[in-house]
Design a protein around this motif. Structure first.
Motif, mmCIF file in Angstrom:
data_model
loop_
_atom_site.group_PDB
_atom_site.id
_atom_site.type_symbol
_atom_site.label_atom_id
_atom_site.label_comp_id
_atom_site.label_asym_id
_atom_site.label_seq_id
_atom_site.Cartn_x
_atom_site.Cartn_y
_atom_site.Cartn_z
ATOM 1 N N ASN A 179 -1.211 -10.516 74.072
ATOM 2 C CA ASN A 179 -0.256 -10.925 72.987
ATOM 3 C C ASN A 179 0.084 -12.555 73.295
ATOM 4 N N SER A 180 -1.191 -13.160 73.198
ATOM 5 C CA SER A 180 -1.024 -14.690 73.204
ATOM 6 C C SER A 180 -0.321 -14.996 71.793
ATOM 7 N N ASN A 181 0.318 -16.289 71.997
ATOM 8 C CA ASN A 181 1.168 -16.703 70.834
ATOM 9 C C ASN A 181 0.142 -17.676 69.821
ATOM 10 N N ALA A 182 -0.835 -18.036 70.245
ATOM 11 C CA ALA A 182 -1.871 -18.986 69.429
ATOM 12 C C ALA A 182 -1.508 -18.550 68.018
ATOM 13 N N GLN A 183 -1.675 -19.672 67.358
ATOM 14 C CA GLN A 183 -1.602 -19.675 65.885
ATOM 15 C C GLN A 183 -3.031 -20.027 65.144
ATOM 16 N N SER A 184 -3.785 -20.284 65.760
ATOM 17 C CA SER A 184 -5.105 -20.875 64.980
ATOM 18 C C SER A 184 -6.315 -20.503 65.997
ATOM 19 N N LYS A 185 -7.461 -20.689 65.448
ATOM 20 C CA LYS A 185 -8.835 -20.603 66.070
ATOM 21 C C LYS A 185 -8.969 -21.684 67.284
ATOM 22 N N ASP A 186 -8.604 -22.862 66.885
ATOM 23 C CA ASP A 186 -8.570 -24.063 67.649
ATOM 24 C C ASP A 186 -7.719 -23.762 68.969
ATOM 25 N N GLU A 187 -6.440 -23.506 68.390
ATOM 26 C CA GLU A 187 -5.419 -23.068 69.633
ATOM 27 C C GLU A 187 -5.767 -22.281 70.748
ATOM 28 N N VAL A 188 -6.131 -21.142 70.104
ATOM 29 C CA VAL A 188 -6.723 -19.841 70.893
ATOM 30 C C VAL A 188 -8.129 -20.068 71.751
ATOM 31 N N LEU A 189 -9.145 -20.866 71.254
ATOM 32 C CA LEU A 189 -10.073 -21.037 71.942
ATOM 33 C C LEU A 189 -9.871 -22.145 73.072
ATOM 34 N N LYS A 190 -9.303 -23.193 72.848
ATOM 35 C CA LYS A 190 -8.497 -24.278 73.896
ATOM 36 C C LYS A 190 -7.721 -23.266 75.076
ATOM 37 N N GLU A 191 -6.960 -22.477 74.645
ATOM 38 C CA GLU A 191 -6.267 -21.299 75.653
ATOM 39 C C GLU A 191 -7.273 -20.716 76.503
ATOM 40 N N ILE A 192 -8.361 -20.006 75.974
ATOM 41 C CA ILE A 192 -9.041 -19.175 76.570
ATOM 42 C C ILE A 192 -10.028 -20.015 77.564
ATOM 43 N N VAL A 193 -10.616 -21.101 77.054
ATOM 44 C CA VAL A 193 -11.207 -21.868 77.903
ATOM 45 C C VAL A 193 -10.677 -22.330 79.084
ATOM 46 N N HIS A 194 -9.302 -22.846 79.048
ATOM 47 C CA HIS A 194 -8.354 -23.194 80.076
ATOM 48 C C HIS A 194 -8.296 -21.877 81.156
ATOM 49 N N TYR A 195 -8.151 -20.692 80.642
ATOM 50 C CA TYR A 195 -8.159 -19.649 81.545
ATOM 51 C C TYR A 195 -9.553 -19.542 82.558
ATOM 52 N N LEU A 196 -10.530 -19.753 81.537
ATOM 53 C CA LEU A 196 -12.033 -19.568 82.231
ATOM 54 C C LEU A 196 -12.291 -20.937 83.358
ATOM 55 N N TYR A 197 -11.408 -21.864 83.066
ATOM 56 C CA TYR A 197 -11.281 -23.071 83.846
ATOM 57 C C TYR A 197 -10.664 -22.795 85.209
ATOM 58 N N GLU A 198 -9.315 -22.335 84.764
ATOM 59 C CA GLU A 198 -8.438 -21.833 86.158
ATOM 60 C C GLU A 198 -9.220 -20.811 86.998
ATOM 61 N N ALA A 199 -9.846 -20.002 86.293
ATOM 62 C CA ALA A 199 -10.529 -18.714 87.128
ATOM 63 C C ALA A 199 -11.843 -19.113 87.837
ATOM 64 N N GLY A 200 -12.119 -20.424 87.661
ATOM 65 C CA GLY A 200 -13.388 -20.860 88.313
ATOM 66 C C GLY A 200 -14.699 -20.677 87.743
ATOM 67 N N ASN A 201 -14.568 -20.037 86.223
ATOM 68 C CA ASN A 201 -15.922 -19.916 85.599
ATOM 69 C C ASN A 201 -16.504 -21.019 85.201
ATOM 70 N N VAL A 202 -15.471 -21.999 84.767
ATOM 71 C CA VAL A 202 -16.055 -23.394 83.940
ATOM 72 C C VAL A 202 -15.419 -24.498 84.735
ATOM 73 N N ASN A 203 -16.403 -25.554 84.768
ATOM 74 C CA ASN A 203 -15.982 -26.706 85.610
ATOM 75 C C ASN A 203 -15.371 -27.950 84.639
ATOM 76 N N ASP A 204 -15.906 -27.699 83.647
ATOM 77 C CA ASP A 204 -15.460 -28.806 82.639
ATOM 78 C C ASP A 204 -14.968 -28.197 81.102
ATOM 79 N N GLU A 205 -13.708 -28.477 80.976
ATOM 80 C CA GLU A 205 -13.170 -27.577 79.809
ATOM 81 C C GLU A 205 -13.749 -28.134 78.318
ATOM 82 N N SER A 206 -13.809 -29.499 78.422
ATOM 83 C CA SER A 206 -14.146 -30.216 76.977
ATOM 84 C C SER A 206 -15.676 -30.010 76.723
ATOM 85 N N GLU A 207 -16.318 -30.010 77.892
ATOM 86 C CA GLU A 207 -18.035 -29.701 77.899
ATOM 87 C C GLU A 207 -18.300 -28.093 77.165
#
Lengths: 110, 149
Positions: free
Chosen positions: B15-43
């Protein structure tokens, strides 16, 4: 009716395997035998032998990229579609391939 | 290791509150960063958009499966987000999206072969309508992981 085929998408991580599952499920429901090879980032899985291809009635190539071993399918009737079609309308695609296979069979008899 | 164990509860959000594709993608990428899957969010986000530009990732039935392959992925993984409000997304059946499953894949596929095999099995499950239905009705993280049993 025996169907063989290959699934392969651009990145080779998601669509390939979703298409495989959708087509397998659809064929199963319709009562056809199906064997699909996948070519993805992890390489080729569930590989098809030449004998399997030669003994099949039709091949479905659900592919967005060039695949390895295309020459194996030289002597079989094939339908080539993007993976999107396999994911969107798997049942229609299986039905269509069976139709094509049947018309080829009756064609050779006559 | 089975498919279910390849899912990290830290990268599942209900139940994320994201309102757009951009928003949800940014949100998810951030989770992957925090979980240690990704080391550069913008890349990594760039890699995801590169794949988006190549074709539709909405697979129908309210589900989207964006993915990115990039050297910024240090540990291949998957993140799952369900949305409170369905959002517009390019999709095979033109339905709005309720569930986003984002795959993060490393450039070095040899070194991560086992992991990628699990992701492939995971993707295969998304081709199963029963799994999608359980995902859509999931109310918490546990019910999401159970959908893949």
């Amino acid at each position: 009716m025996k169907i063989v085929g290959v699934c392969a998408c651009t990145v080779g991580i998601a669509h390939t395997y979703i298409a495989q599952e959708k087509l397998e499920k659809a064929a199963e429901k319709l009562g056809y035998d199906i064997h699909l090879e996948t070519q993805g980032t992890i390489g080729t899985e569930n590989p098809l032998t030449q004998e399997e291809i030669d003994s099949a009635d039709i091949a479905i190539l659900a592919i967005d990229v060039k695949i390895k071993g295309m020459e194996r399918f030289q002597n079989i009737t094939k339908l080539t579609v993007p993976t999107d079609i396999a994911i969107k309308s798997p049942t229609k695609l299986i039905e269509k391939s069976v139709e094509v296979a049947k018309s080829r069979m009756s064609g050779t008899k006559a | 290791m089975d498919v279910k164990s390849s899912i990290n509860p830290k990268t599942i959000v209900v139940n994320s509150n994201a309102q757009s594709k951009d928003e949800v993608l940014k949100e998810i990428v951030h989770y992957l960063y925090e979980a240690g899957n990704v080391n550069d969010e913008s890349e990594f986000l760039k890699a995801v958009y590169k794949r988006e530009s190549q074709g539709v990732t909405g697979i129908g039935n309210g589900v989207a499966i964006p993915h990115g392959q990039s050297s910024s992925v240090i540990d291949p993984g998957v993140a799952i987000v369900t949305l409170k409000h369905p959002i517009a997304w390019e999709s095979l059946d033109d339905q709005k999206i309720k569930i986003v499953v984002l795959f993060a894949v490393s450039d070095n596929s040899e070194g991560a072969k086992l992991h990628l095999q699990l992701l492939a099995q995971f993707a295969k499950k998304l081709g199963n309508d029963d799994v999608l239905e359980s995902l859509k009705s999931a109310e918490d993280v546990q019910e999401i992981t159970e959908a893949f049993e």
